[in-house]
Design an enzyme around this catalytic site. Sequence first.
Site, PDB file in Angstrom:
ATOM      1  CG  ASP A   1      -0.574  14.098  -0.913  1.00 43.95           C
ATOM      2  OD1 ASP A   1      -1.475  13.923  -0.068  1.00 43.95           O
ATOM      3  OD2 ASP A   1       0.621  13.874  -0.678  1.00 43.95           O
TER       4      ASP A   1
ATOM      5  CD  GLU B   1      -2.783   1.654   2.146  1.00 45.08           C
ATOM      6  OE1 GLU B   1      -2.664   1.072   3.233  1.00 45.08           O
ATOM      7  OE2 GLU B   1      -3.595   2.572   1.943  1.00 45.08           O
TER       8      GLU B   1
HETATM    9  C1  LIG Z   1      -4.401  12.346   1.353  1.00 40.00           C
HETATM   10  S1  LIG Z   1      -3.433  11.193   2.235  1.00 40.00           S
HETATM   11  C2  LIG Z   1      -4.373   9.688   2.108  1.00 40.00           C
HETATM   12  C3  LIG Z   1      -4.020   8.692   3.164  1.00 40.00           C
HETATM   13  C4  LIG Z   1      -4.766   7.353   3.074  1.00 40.00           C
HETATM   14  N1  LIG Z   1      -4.382   6.603   1.892  1.00 40.00           N
HETATM   15  C5  LIG Z   1      -6.250   7.550   3.095  1.00 40.00           C
HETATM   16  O1  LIG Z   1      -6.866   7.388   2.027  1.00 40.00           O
HETATM   17  O2  LIG Z   1      -6.792   7.868   4.162  1.00 40.00           O
HETATM   18  C6  LIG Z   1      -2.072  10.881   1.121  1.00 40.00           C
HETATM   19  C7  LIG Z   1      -0.925  10.167   1.807  1.00 40.00           C
HETATM   20  O3  LIG Z   1       0.009   9.728   0.817  1.00 40.00           O
HETATM   21  C8  LIG Z   1       1.317   9.995   1.273  1.00 40.00           C
HETATM   22  N2  LIG Z   1       2.150  10.125   0.081  1.00 40.00           N
HETATM   23  C9  LIG Z   1       1.950  10.970  -0.949  1.00 40.00           C
HETATM   24  N3  LIG Z   1       2.894  10.821  -1.886  1.00 40.00           N
HETATM   25  C10 LIG Z   1       3.717   9.845  -1.449  1.00 40.00           C
HETATM   26  C11 LIG Z   1       4.886   9.240  -1.967  1.00 40.00           C
HETATM   27  N4  LIG Z   1       5.389   9.636  -3.140  1.00 40.00           N
HETATM   28  N5  LIG Z   1       5.471   8.262  -1.252  1.00 40.00           N
HETATM   29  C12 LIG Z   1       4.969   7.894  -0.048  1.00 40.00           C
HETATM   30  N6  LIG Z   1       3.860   8.427   0.497  1.00 40.00           N
HETATM   31  C13 LIG Z   1       3.248   9.387  -0.193  1.00 40.00           C
HETATM   32  C14 LIG Z   1       1.186  11.262   2.105  1.00 40.00           C
HETATM   33  O4  LIG Z   1       2.220  11.375   3.052  1.00 40.00           O
HETATM   34  C15 LIG Z   1      -0.175  11.045   2.777  1.00 40.00           C
HETATM   35  O5  LIG Z   1      -0.073  10.374   4.017  1.00 40.00           O
END
Ligand SMILES: C[S@@+](CC[C@H](N)C(=O)[O-])C[C@H]1O[C@@H](n2cnc3c(N)ncnc32)[C@H](O)[C@@H]1O
Length: 207
Positions: free
Chosen positions: A113, A38
């Site tokens: 994001d 994930e």
């Molecule tokens: C908007 S949150 C969604 C979290 C979770 N998947 C949810 O749906 O509740 C996006 C998450 O993706 C992580 N994230 C974004 N780009 C990433 C990357 N390139 N590598 C690792 N994590 C990433 C961010 O740190 C954040 O915790």
Amino acid sequence: MTQSFIHIESPNYLRLQDLPTPPDWPGIFGNDNRLALEIGCGVGDFMLKTALDQPDTNFVAIDFYNKGCDKTCRRIDRHGVTNVRVVRDEARAFVTERIPKGSLSAVYINCPDPWPKKRHRKRRLVNKEFIEFLLDYMVPGADFFFATDFDDYGIDVANALPGIAALENQFGIDLYRHEFPGYHLSKYMRKFMAEGKQIYFMHYKVR
Ligand SMILES: C[S@@+](CC[C@H](N)C(=O)[O-])C[C@H]1O[C@@H](n2cnc3c(N)ncnc32)[C@H](O)[C@@H]1O
């Protein structure tokens, strides 16, 4: 903005600096069950439910958000879940360095994001090129799941996926669906649904 750094004490947290390239995943999990990833696990609620549903799959949950990794660990530790490991890393670097090619049985990406501003779109993680990059690390028959609340992101990815010949849509002729029975809702999905937004779900399999 400075973020206070949380020291994560959990048997299920893997410190990046201690992980070989690639790690011995069967050795880490103590079995050679299939391996799923994930990307961007956030606080880990989706991961917990999904891992509980599939005790015979080993899950690696990654996020570059330290507090999210801590929350994910606490959640899985509290439930005594043994088939999840959490790593703090960036997705592309992690896959390249820590995932053996042709080893993933599933990749889950929920509400990454959205980078809503037009000029920032190129910062989005998921696009045709990134999915093609992931394919090298997946086994035939592996699942690719993507979900977003953001219309523009959903439609962009939905339009890109049919152009990837190695993937087969599991939703028939529907490029996306707004309901996906059996697929758990993440914290962000629930938040956006409470605001009246619809989630774009996609499910493909590697041929
Ligand atoms: C908007 S949150 C969604 C979290 C979770 N998947 C949810 O749906 O509740 C996006 C998450 O993706 C992580 N994230 C974004 N780009 C990433 C990357 N390139 N590598 C690792 N994590 C990433 C961010 O740190 C954040 O915790």
